[in-house]
Design an enzyme around this catalytic site. Structure first.
Site, PDB file in Angstrom:
ATOM      1  N   ARG A  80       0.819  -1.209   0.000  1.00 37.03           N
ATOM      2  CA  ARG A  80       0.000   0.000   0.000  1.00 37.03           C
ATOM      3  C   ARG A  80       0.854   1.261   0.000  1.00 37.03           C
ATOM      4  NH1 ARG A  80      -4.573   0.374   4.181  1.00 37.03           N
ATOM      5  NH2 ARG A  80      -3.392  -1.041   5.478  1.00 37.03           N
ATOM      6  N   TYR A  84       0.340   4.311  -2.550  1.00 40.40           N
ATOM      7  CA  TYR A  84       0.130   5.697  -2.151  1.00 40.40           C
ATOM      8  C   TYR A  84       1.188   6.607  -2.760  1.00 40.40           C
ATOM      9  CZ  TYR A  84      -3.145   3.689   1.207  1.00 40.40           C
ATOM     10  OH  TYR A  84      -4.188   3.009   1.789  1.00 40.40           O
ATOM     11  N   TYR A 106     -11.707  10.526   0.319  1.00 40.05           N
ATOM     12  CA  TYR A 106     -12.826  10.166   1.181  1.00 40.05           C
ATOM     13  C   TYR A 106     -12.597  10.723   2.590  1.00 40.05           C
ATOM     14  CZ  TYR A 106     -15.265   6.516   4.022  1.00 40.05           C
ATOM     15  OH  TYR A 106     -16.022   5.822   4.903  1.00 40.05           O
TER      16      TYR A 106
END
Lengths: 272, 125
Positions: A80, A84, A106
């Site tokens: 991840r 990113y 979000y």
């Protein structure tokens, strides 16, 4: 007395044309975006977004047809952290090309959204104007939906993996919020993600050092759609490993009672 | 297919009058909508898991997250220093999570977790 400017603010010394504004869309579709956020999306020459459902993506595209998703940076098995980094690189590349860029995330982009921070840092280090606009976070929704107020309760929050990894010290007589309980130690993403029971057992054991097995905890998920209710499930702490816990689930642990008071501070209330 | 449902939900979320119509007469508004029967049923259920399935963000089999980018955008901060500062000033002191009141429907106090627990349980089978 001289007020010291925060380092981040001091570094805003735009010397190049491109710019970056990072905004949070809030949790509930369309309704938690601030006027400032909407204006930033509408005015941008290029919009990137990482959102949690297709409806939110449609909403952003309506505000600005130039909007493109970042979700393809997240792939199964890919760390991840690298995903990113790829996102932030894609965002900053558009800034380098001279565009006024808006990145939409979000919730509140300022809270635990690594690509947002990376993009801001990179853009500023390269001499571009970059700023972040506050949004409505899942934590804001949690306080409202559970009708809890941290005053008189205290309030601590940790990312759940970080909480275990760093053996974070906390006060069980203050409220405890653990984010991403369903993602304990997950280096990447995969379909059908949910908390692994064996890791939830480790978390439960760590918490059991401070709380009884029967201590009531809350599994919480803010409503993403305005016609839905938030998901609020109260369980005894010991049952945590048996629960299906989703990536968006937050664990709220109400405080243990305390009677400790500092007599000197208490007297302040009765002084003239 | 999901674009129509997404658009329907965005219309609802963006238009308070339309939302009021939906809340007053969901069947009436849905009769005008270009949605499949399954999508209409999902909207009528107002169940977040069921709607997520209809939107394609979760699988039908267990109601779990399927969309890799969906569900959470918050980062695990292993090895990184997070620049998050909490500095809220609050003024009221309430600490009970038992008396949760529905904020959208105003249905009044309910036992926290009971209904969602049932919903989630049935989805996860």
């Amino acid at each position: 007395m001289r007020v010291r400017r925060p380092r981040a603010a001091a570094s805003i010394a735009p010397s190049r044309r491109g710019s970056l504004t990072v905004v949070g869309a809030g949790i509930t579709l369309a309704q938690q975006a601030t006027i400032e956020t909407i204006a930033c999306i509408e005015r941008a020459e290029k919009v990137f977004h990482l959102l949690t459902n297709p409806a939110a993506e449609v909403w952003v595209r309506r505000l600005n047809p130039q909007a493109v998703p970042l979700g393809d940076c997240l792939t199964e098995g890919k760390p991840r952290s690298r995903s990113y980094s790829d996102m932030s690189e894609r965002i900053v590349a558009a800034v380098r090309s001279g565009l006024q860029v808006c990145a939409v995330f979000y919730g509140n982009a300022a809270v635990l959204v690594q690509p947002a921070y990376e993009a801001i840092t990179r853009a500023r280090s390269e001499g571009f104007s970059a700023r972040m606009v506050a949004g409505v976070s899942a934590e804001d929704c949690l306080f409202a939906d559970l009708v809890v107020n941290p005053q008189g309760l205290g309030w601590q929050c940790f990312e759940a993996t970080d909480f275990l990894l760093r053996r974070r010290r906390f006060d069980p007589t203050a409220a405890l919020i653990l984010w991403q309980v369903g993602l304990l130690g997950e280096a990447s993403v995969r379909p059908e993600m949910a908390g692994r029971p064996e890791r939830l057992r480790v978390l439960t054991a760590a918490l059991r050092r401070h709380y009884s097995a029967r201590h009531r905890v809350v599994l919480y998920e803010a409503a993403q759609l305005p016609i839905c209710e938030p998901i609020i499930k109260m369980i005894p702490l010991a049952r945590l490993p048996q629960e299906t816990i989703f990536p968006a689930t937050t664990l709220y642990i109400p405080p243990k009672p305390t009677v400790i008071e500092d007599a000197k501070i208490r007297r302040w209330f009765v002084q003239d | 297919m999901n674009d129509k449902l997404s658009s329907f939900l965005v219309d609802l979320a963006s238009d308070p009058e339309r939302m009021s119509r939906f809340l007053a007469d969901p069947h009436g508004l849905l009769a005008e909508a270009d949605l499949t029967d399954d999508q209409k049923a999902a909207v009528l259920s107002r169940d977040s898991r069921r709607l997520a399935v209809a939107l394609g963000t979760v699988s039908k089999s267990n109601g779990n997250v399927q969309n890799l980018s969906g569900g959470n955008v918050q980062n695990v901060s292993i090895g990184n220093v997070q620049n998050v500062t909490i500095g809220n000033v609050q003024n009221v002191s309430i600490g009970n999570v038992q008396n949760v009141t529905s904020r959208r429907t105003g249905k009044g106090p309910k036992k926290a977790g009971k209904k969602p627990a049932e919903k989630r349980g049935s989805k996860n089978k």
